[in-house]
Design a protein around this motif. Structure first.
Motif, mmCIF file in Angstrom:
data_model
loop_
_atom_site.group_PDB
_atom_site.id
_atom_site.type_symbol
_atom_site.label_atom_id
_atom_site.label_comp_id
_atom_site.label_asym_id
_atom_site.label_seq_id
_atom_site.Cartn_x
_atom_site.Cartn_y
_atom_site.Cartn_z
ATOM 1 N N MET A 6 0.940 -1.195 0.036
ATOM 2 C CA MET A 6 0.276 0.011 0.007
ATOM 3 C C MET A 6 0.853 1.277 -0.043
ATOM 4 S SD MET A 6 -1.391 -0.403 4.007
ATOM 5 C CE MET A 6 -2.299 1.336 4.266
ATOM 6 N N ILE A 7 0.213 2.301 -0.420
ATOM 7 C CA ILE A 7 1.237 3.646 -0.435
ATOM 8 C C ILE A 7 1.202 4.372 0.922
ATOM 9 C CG2 ILE A 7 -0.962 5.162 -1.050
ATOM 10 C CD1 ILE A 7 0.997 6.766 -2.606
ATOM 11 N N LYS A 8 2.350 4.546 1.377
ATOM 12 C CA LYS A 8 2.493 5.308 2.612
ATOM 13 C C LYS A 8 2.423 6.881 2.417
ATOM 14 C CE LYS A 8 2.798 1.529 5.082
ATOM 15 N NZ LYS A 8 2.073 1.226 6.074
ATOM 16 N N GLU A 9 3.263 7.395 1.556
ATOM 17 C CA GLU A 9 3.452 8.596 1.534
ATOM 18 C C GLU A 9 3.387 9.080 -0.015
ATOM 19 O OE1 GLU A 9 7.277 9.556 2.845
ATOM 20 O OE2 GLU A 9 6.742 9.039 4.980
ATOM 21 N N LEU A 10 2.915 10.390 0.058
ATOM 22 C CA LEU A 10 2.847 11.185 -1.240
ATOM 23 C C LEU A 10 2.933 12.491 -1.206
ATOM 24 C CD1 LEU A 10 1.824 11.036 -4.502
ATOM 25 C CD2 LEU A 10 -0.351 11.672 -3.561
ATOM 26 N N GLU A 11 4.155 12.786 -1.997
ATOM 27 C CA GLU A 11 4.484 14.408 -1.760
ATOM 28 C C GLU A 11 4.525 14.787 -2.871
ATOM 29 O OE1 GLU A 11 8.592 14.723 0.163
ATOM 30 O OE2 GLU A 11 8.048 13.062 1.646
ATOM 31 N N ILE A 12 3.853 16.301 -3.040
ATOM 32 C CA ILE A 12 3.664 17.090 -4.150
ATOM 33 C C ILE A 12 4.268 18.330 -3.821
ATOM 34 C CG2 ILE A 12 2.140 17.771 -5.930
ATOM 35 C CD1 ILE A 12 0.314 15.633 -4.624
ATOM 36 N N SER A 13 5.130 18.865 -4.838
ATOM 37 C CA SER A 13 5.566 20.219 -4.563
ATOM 38 C C SER A 13 5.627 21.068 -5.982
ATOM 39 C CB SER A 13 6.967 20.248 -4.227
ATOM 40 O OG SER A 13 7.828 19.797 -5.226
ATOM 41 N N ASN A 14 5.059 22.191 -6.066
ATOM 42 C CA ASN A 14 4.934 22.993 -7.042
ATOM 43 C C ASN A 14 4.271 22.625 -8.333
ATOM 44 O OD1 ASN A 14 6.041 25.596 -8.381
ATOM 45 N ND2 ASN A 14 7.618 24.594 -9.613
ATOM 46 N N LEU A 15 3.106 22.194 -7.954
ATOM 47 C CA LEU A 15 2.085 21.622 -8.946
ATOM 48 C C LEU A 15 0.768 22.470 -8.835
ATOM 49 C CD1 LEU A 15 2.313 19.534 -11.135
ATOM 50 C CD2 LEU A 15 0.974 17.974 -9.575
ATOM 51 N N ALA A 16 0.662 23.342 -9.971
ATOM 52 C CA ALA A 16 -0.686 23.972 -9.833
ATOM 53 C C ALA A 16 -0.831 24.718 -8.446
ATOM 54 C CB ALA A 16 -1.866 23.359 -9.978
ATOM 55 N N VAL A 17 -2.008 24.614 -7.807
ATOM 56 C CA VAL A 17 -2.582 25.150 -6.449
ATOM 57 C C VAL A 17 -1.547 24.580 -5.164
ATOM 58 C CG1 VAL A 17 -4.452 26.169 -7.138
ATOM 59 C CG2 VAL A 17 -4.481 23.795 -6.249
ATOM 60 N N ILE A 18 -0.828 23.497 -5.408
ATOM 61 C CA ILE A 18 -0.072 22.789 -4.757
ATOM 62 C C ILE A 18 1.225 23.228 -4.486
ATOM 63 C CG2 ILE A 18 0.555 20.288 -3.490
ATOM 64 C CD1 ILE A 18 -1.948 19.337 -4.962
ATOM 65 N N GLU A 19 1.660 24.017 -3.500
ATOM 66 C CA GLU A 19 3.124 24.568 -3.413
ATOM 67 C C GLU A 19 3.994 23.492 -2.820
ATOM 68 O OE1 GLU A 19 5.135 28.563 -2.078
ATOM 69 O OE2 GLU A 19 3.816 27.751 -0.424
ATOM 70 N N ASP A 20 3.447 22.989 -1.581
ATOM 71 C CA ASP A 20 4.265 21.710 -1.022
ATOM 72 C C ASP A 20 3.202 20.998 -0.066
ATOM 73 O OD1 ASP A 20 6.223 20.266 -0.265
ATOM 74 O OD2 ASP A 20 7.201 21.600 1.099
#
Length: 556
Positions: free
Chosen positions: A1-15
């Motif tokens: 299973m997925i444990k973590e998802l990190e997103i940065s600098n994608l549209a309205v998601i800064e971090d």
């Protein structure tokens, strides 16, 4: 299973960092908050084409990172990922979008190709978005779903068929090319062109050699003309320049031994050197050999070859290449009937061979078509559709790249009403429920580590909503499920929830999306708001508590 998802600098998601701690997670938030970006992030991890317009800050990278932990049993069933999973079952995927519109893929922080990322992620992630609901209405995709359901037996039959079909197609294409080329070539015209070139007996590089020799002879002629001008200048008066220089040299000798001795000797040496140069020039001129007849021969030969150059190419190599090409074509015509007959026979044999494997594939599909229809109908009946609502029908058609089968999902939603294709008969809600039933059937055979369901419940409400919630929850027994839904029944059935929220910074005039895990009380509040609207009432809260209890009672 997925444990973590990190997103940065994608549209309205800064971090943003999302932590997953259960097998059934609901993603909640208002429309436009950024839930679709979470799905988009997973599509990037699947190796799909990147949309660089999503970069929030165009001067910085956008990064999506996911950490999975898989069981040993899952690795055994999916050996393709074995080399990428560490001893603790962890594997990470990362996609980086650069400002220069390039992208890089990583597995466990090691750079890999997009193809490798696609291959590995395809064994971990299955995304079903709202648009994909229409896949089940597409009859080409219905055949694909049948083949997936048939598993190894159909896959083996497909491989054998495809190899036979490819050989047939290659030979048939060669046969068609033979026929096409025969129409383009005219025997008499080819023979005329060959004769026209051969009559000149053209030698290798002959045109180039003749041009070079002609230029050399022209240079000799030019030198002779220039020397004549020199001779005329030397004899422009009664006494030639050479005689005058000789007389001057003798006079200078008379000054030797005088006070002008040194100057006289130097001058006399210069005159003698000049006289010697004039003698050498005369000797060189006399050695020049010019054959006017050879110039005429070359001119005549080059002129006769101009016609060939206009028609077949500027260089000797071009003309001789055309000659060889025409000879090959003429030879092709001479052997055409024999080759045509041989290819016709070969095409016939290969087509029969392909048909044999196509029929074997058809039998395998026929076997699983009955099972698939029964299983989807069984699952669909749990979702409020009538039993035996769907039948998978195979119709034999002309041989093509997928065999001899046309597949159609035929439905009978109401007893006594004529059957029809799914595309014609299904409403939005019915198609959604059938797609969910299909997902349940296929995932049970070969579970994904993570299944993402993005608004798979579109067009569903009322009693069916609760049935859908139960069916989605059943998927979470085999795969981790991340669901985006507007149905309170579905959200209430999830084990945990993550809220995606849009925040506006009035000072910086910027919009951000944040992500956080919700407590049990907060999940109940979210469900209550979905039931009553934006205003949270006591009645809605009580109803949410009951719904939460009802949909969670069967949890282990």
């Amino acid at each position: 299973m997925i444990k973590e998802l990190e997103i940065s600098n994608l549209a309205v998601i800064e971090d943003a960092k999302l932590t997953f701690d259960s097998s059934y997670v609901s993603l909640v938030g208002e429309t436009g908050a950024g839930k679709s970006l979470i799905v988009a992030s997973f599509t990037l991890l699947e190796g799909e084409r990147a949309d660089f317009s999503l970069l929030r800050d165009k001067s910085k990278k956008a990064i999506v990172y996911a950490l999975f932990q898989v069981e040993k049993e899952y690795v055994t069933k999916n050996p393709q990922i074995r080399d990428f999973v560490d001893e603790n079952g962890f594997v990470s995927l990362k996609r980086v979008l650069n400002p220069d519109k390039s992208s890089r893929c990583f597995i466990n922080d090691e750079a890999v190709s997009t193809g490798t990322l696609k291959q590995i992620s395809s064994h971990l992630i299955d995304i079903h978005s709202q648009n994909q609901r229409n896949d089940i209405l597409n009859e080409e995709m219905q055949l694909e779903y049948l083949d997936i359901f048939g598993g190894e037996e159909i896959q083996k039959a497909k491989i054998k068929f495809q190899k036979a079909y490819e050989k047939y197609q290659m030979t048939f294409a060669e046969y068609q090319k033979l026929i096409s080329n025969s129409k383009e070539n005219d025997r008499d015209y080819l023979a005329f062109q060959i004769a026209e070139i051969e009559k000149y007996h053209l030698e290798e590089e002959e045109i180039e050699r003749l041009n070079e020799e002609f230029e050399s002879l022209k240079e000799i002629s030019k030198l002779q003309d220039n020397y004549q001008h020199v001779i005329e200048a030397m004899h422009a008066s009664n006494i030639s320049i050479k005689d005058q220089l000789s007389l001057l040299s003798n006079r200078l000798k008379s000054l030797e031994g005088t006070s002008l001795d040194l100057e006289a000797k130097e001058s006399n040496d210069g005159i003698r050197s000049l006289l010697l140069s004039l003698d050498n020039l005369t000797e060189s001129y006399e050695n020049l050999v010019l054959n006017p007849e050879r110039i005429d021969e070359i001119n005549e030969r080059l002129f006769s070859l101009k016609g060939l150059q206009r028609k077949y190419g500027k260089s000797t190599a071009d003309i001789l290449s055309k000659l060889e090409e025409y000879k090959v074509k003429l030879s092709f015509i001479d052997t055409y009937e024999e080759r045509k007959a041989n290819l016709e026979e070969e095409v016939k044999v290969l087509k029969e061979n392909a048909m044999t494997f196509a029929y074997q594939l058809h039998l395998a599909r026929e076997k699983y078509a009955l099972k698939l229809g029964q299983l989807i109908s069984l699952e669909a009946s749990d979702l409020g559709l009538r039993k035996q609502a769907l039948t998978v029908v195979l119709e034999e058609v002309e041989l093509y790249e997928k065999g001899i089968d046309h597949c159609a999902f035929i439905v009978e939603f109401n007893a006594g009403i004529d059957k029809a294709s799914l595309a014609k008969a299904a409403s939005g809600g019915e198609a959604s429920r059938l797609m969910l039933a299909l997902k349940v059937v296929l995932n049970r055979l070969h579970p994904y580590d993570l299944m993402i369901l993005d608004e798979i419940d579109t067009g569903i409400s009322g009693k069916q909503a609760l049935l859908v919630a139960e069916k989605i929850k059943s998927i979470s027994k085999d795969s981790q499920v991340l669901v985006i839904s507007h149905l309170p029944q579905v959200v209430a059935s999830a084990k945990s929830a993550i809220e995606i929220k849009k925040v506006i910074d009035e000072v910086k005039h910027m919009t951000y999306s944040t992500a956080r895990s919700l407590s049990e009380e907060e999940i109940i509040s979210v469900v209550a708001k979905m039931l009553s609207g934006t205003k949270l009432t006591d009645a809605a809260r009580k109803q949410a508590l009951l719904l939460r209890k009802e949909t969670r009672d069967n949890d282990q």
